[in-house]
Every structure is written in C-alpha cells, then in structure tokens.
Design an enzyme around this catalytic site. Sequence first.
Site, PDB file in Angstrom:
ATOM      1  N   GLY A 226      14.360   8.035  -7.813  1.00  0.00           N
ATOM      2  CA  GLY A 226      13.575   9.138  -7.269  1.00  0.00           C
ATOM      3  C   GLY A 226      13.120   8.773  -5.877  1.00  0.00           C
ATOM      4  O   GLY A 226      13.761   9.093  -4.869  1.00  0.00           O
TER       5      GLY A 226
ATOM      6  N   CYS B 274     -14.134  18.746  -1.061  1.00  0.00           N
ATOM      7  CA  CYS B 274     -15.497  18.288  -1.304  1.00  0.00           C
ATOM      8  C   CYS B 274     -15.534  17.115  -2.274  1.00  0.00           C
ATOM      9  O   CYS B 274     -15.984  17.243  -3.421  1.00  0.00           O
ATOM     10  CB  CYS B 274     -16.337  19.448  -1.829  1.00  0.00           C
ATOM     11  SG  CYS B 274     -16.406  20.774  -0.630  1.00  0.00           S
TER      12      CYS B 274
HETATM   13  C1  LIG Z   1       9.389   8.464 -12.580  1.00  0.00           C
HETATM   14  C2  LIG Z   1      10.581   8.017 -13.289  1.00  0.00           C
HETATM   15  C3  LIG Z   1      11.744   7.646 -12.587  1.00  0.00           C
HETATM   16  C4  LIG Z   1      11.814   7.600 -11.085  1.00  0.00           C
HETATM   17  O1  LIG Z   1      10.969   6.669 -10.526  1.00  0.00           O
HETATM   18  P1  LIG Z   1      11.091   6.321  -8.969  1.00  0.00           P
HETATM   19  O2  LIG Z   1      10.112   5.231  -8.759  1.00  0.00           O
HETATM   20  O3  LIG Z   1      10.732   7.546  -8.211  1.00  0.00           O
HETATM   21  O4  LIG Z   1      12.490   5.902  -8.712  1.00  0.00           O
HETATM   22  C5  LIG Z   1      12.863   7.284 -13.322  1.00  0.00           C
HETATM   23  N1  LIG Z   1      12.834   7.288 -14.683  1.00  0.00           N
HETATM   24  C6  LIG Z   1      11.756   7.640 -15.383  1.00  0.00           C
HETATM   25  C7  LIG Z   1      11.800   7.631 -16.859  1.00  0.00           C
HETATM   26  C8  LIG Z   1      10.593   8.017 -14.717  1.00  0.00           C
HETATM   27  O5  LIG Z   1       9.506   8.355 -15.420  1.00  0.00           O
END
Ligand SMILES: *Cc1c(COP(=O)(O)O)cnc(C)c1O
Length: 445
Positions: free
Chosen positions: A278, A358
């Site tokens: 991600g 706030c």
């Molecule tokens: C959040 C998540 C990801 C991605 O994490 P990144 O740090 O953004 O790469 C991948 N797998 C699972 C199960 C997640 O919860």
Amino acid sequence: MDHFLYKDGRLYCEEVALEAIAERVGTPCYVYSRRTLLDHYQRLAEAFAPLDPLICYSIKSCSNLAICRTLAEAGAGMDLVSGGELHRAQLAGVDPARCVYAGVGKTDGEIRQALEASVGWFNVESESEFRTISALAQETSRRCRAALRVNPDVNPGTHRYTTTGKRETKFGVDIERAEAFFETYGRDRNCVLVGIHLHIGSGVNSTEPFVTSMRKICGLIDALVAGGHRIEMLDIGGGFGADYETHQAPPASEYAAQLVPLLLGRVKKGLQIVIEPGRTITANAGVLLLRVLFVKSSGRRRFVICDGGMNTLLRPSHYGAFHFIWPCRVRAEHVPPHRRERMDLAGLVEVDVVGPICESGDFLAQDRHLPPLGRGDLLVVFSTGAYGMVMASRYNSMPLPAEVLVEGRSARVVRHRERYDDLTAHEREPAAIFASDGPRRMLDG
Ligand SMILES: *Cc1c(COP(=O)(O)O)cnc(C)c1O
C-alpha cells in the site's frame, strides 16, 4: 523518488503548477501524480518479478477510484479489508478472483458479498471466523479458498499502532497454533484452506523483520506439507516502507533481494506468492495543499494556522508521523536541496503548523523550521498519498477535501470537494424505527 519538483521557485506536480490547482479547486486539496504512482508500482513489480507474484494493492492506503483504476490497468489485483473495499475494487474493474480479503471483523453480510463475488482468497484471522465462512459458503453453495493469517511474533520496529505481527495483537493466529488449525479445518470442503498469510506491520523500514518472519513461515509450511496439507499460496503481506524523509526506507529492490532467494525454490515447485503493498506505492505519489489562514504567536511558540488539520491529515496527531512541509512558492535560497532533507536553518522560522480544529492535538508539525509565512500562502504537506485522504473526517463539520490526479500536463478532479449539503445529506429525513407510543409497535422505517 517522485514527480513533485520546484522549478523557478514554484512547486510542480509533473508539468502542472500546484498554485494553478489551488486556484481552480481550492484548498485543502490532495494532489496525486500518476507517473509517481506507476513508477513505484513498476519498481516493486520488477523487483519481485522472479517470484511471478500476484500484486494485490492495499486499497485502504488510498482508495480513490481513479487511483484503483490506474493500478488495476497496470495489472494489480487488490487487498481488501471490508465489503466497501470490495465494492470499490469491482467499480475499478478488478476481477475479484485477483483479490484477497483480510480483516479481523468480517460481518456475515460482507462474507456473503465476498462469496457472491468469488474473491480469490479469504485471509482468515480466527477459528470462529473460519467456521462462519465455511457455514455461509455451504449455505450459499459457494465454495471458497482461504489462507490462514499467521502471527510470526516478530517485532517490525514500527509505531505500536501499526505493529500487527507480534503476539498479543488482535490480528491472525499465533504461529504455534497454525498446525492445530490446519488439523481441525484443513479438510473443510466448503472453505478450502490452501494458503498462509502474514502481514507483520506497516512502514517496516528494514528488511530484517521480513526475513525473520519468512524463515519462520517457511518452517511452518514444511511442517504442514509433512502433515499432509497442500499449501498452494503464500501471501507475504505489505508493510514495505516509504521515504517520508530521504533514504528512510529501503528501495523495493532491497526487500526483494532478501526475500526472493528464500522463496524462489518453492515458487518453482508451484507456490503462488501474493504481495499486498500500500504505502510504498502511494505515499510519495500524493501531497496535500493547504492555505495559511493566520500566523500568530502564543508565549514563545509561533503558530501557522492552516485551513486543514487533523480532519484532513490524521497521521501526525494519531501516530506522531513526520511529514515534510514546505511552501508552494519559495525564494531561490529556500528551495530545499532535496525536499525531504533537513537543511541550513538560516533565514528560517521555528513554527508549529496546525489546523482549524478545536483540539490541542490538532497539528501537522511541531517545532519545524520553515521560511517566513504569511496569510494566504500555500503550504504543501509531502508524502501524504497513503493514509491521508482515506483517514480524513468531517469533524467540526468540515466538508471533505477535493482530490486531483495529474498526468503530465493534465489535471483531473477525481473527487469533488464536499459541500455543506453533503454534510447533512443523511440527516434530512429522520426515519422512525419505533413508534413513540411504546416499543411494541414497530414501524418499517
Ligand atoms: C494495511 C495492510 C496492508 C498494507 O500495508 P502498507 O503498510 O500500506 O503496505 C497489507 N495487508 C494488510 C492485511 C493490511 O491490513
């Protein structure tokens, strides 16, 4: 690495001046660079190519449909953690068979929805969840495949809120219980348990925790195979770091250099590898544009008050996250050598950059040295493509910001700025669920 660069003292996203975007769309506004997004995706894809993995983009890091579509067109599947994300993946044209569905709290409705769509794999996080998926698969006559999310008990060295692969988190089952889990559920005919999933944390800025956990997982797979179980798929999760500061995270090639040799032999024997990146794809592909409303002093502190704060970008106040912040237009001596490198402090002013909310916890940066700022200046919060807009809220009845996607010289609004009408849209016609003369008469809303 990204395509946000200063030219003649003005910041550009690819070939579009950010000032021009702010003029047209207003602020706060998230701006994404398509080229940066694809560059990061391609680097990861190339680095892990020897494993021929299914790359499931983690939608939760940046879930705008235009972003999902761009990555889907580049060949990505999706990593989902809710029915809403499945909905987005389908709207973005992703084949659900190329999706993995994780999450500790899947509802019956979400499980039915994922069965109906035939998602590639359920990443199962508990015994009770497995039994529920199996029962619903039988009830709907929809067989499915599953991977068990295993907790390798490795400390990824990240913020405790983003640590997921240690014992005593709510995620997955402890590695010692995995064999017993397969003994009990490994022969289920409705939910076929064929894989192992792990995700040790987010923003893991070294390769070592990945290597340690992969060794443990390979040992587990050998034990499972020896016990007569078929393991077809290994989902190594996401969590690869991003450069919030220059050279903070290893490049994709370095993670791959460590992991590919550990897994290559198994891949040649037919093991399917899944990766769930991600942040490493999206973080540097986005910036947040803000307008300075006021500058004020309070005691010895100097505050730069902007039109967006924790409501727009939660990470600094939630995780204490660092984001490089710099004006959109600067004099020649203030163009940062590389924008995430600390620089010569001459001529800079120490300030707290805060929002309009706030709460005293509403800040974007504290004790930061910035060029002198005044009312009306534009500020840029860098590396906010991941976990930025997706965590934005309407707290204090602030409409959600606009999102813009830049490609070369063109820029498109990919999410309109919300209006006051959007704030109240779901409150306009209160619907009774119980009559006021007693609880026995139920109305159908
Ligand atoms: C959040 C998540 C990801 C991605 O994490 P990144 O740090 O953004 O790469 C991948 N797998 C699972 C199960 C997640 O919860």
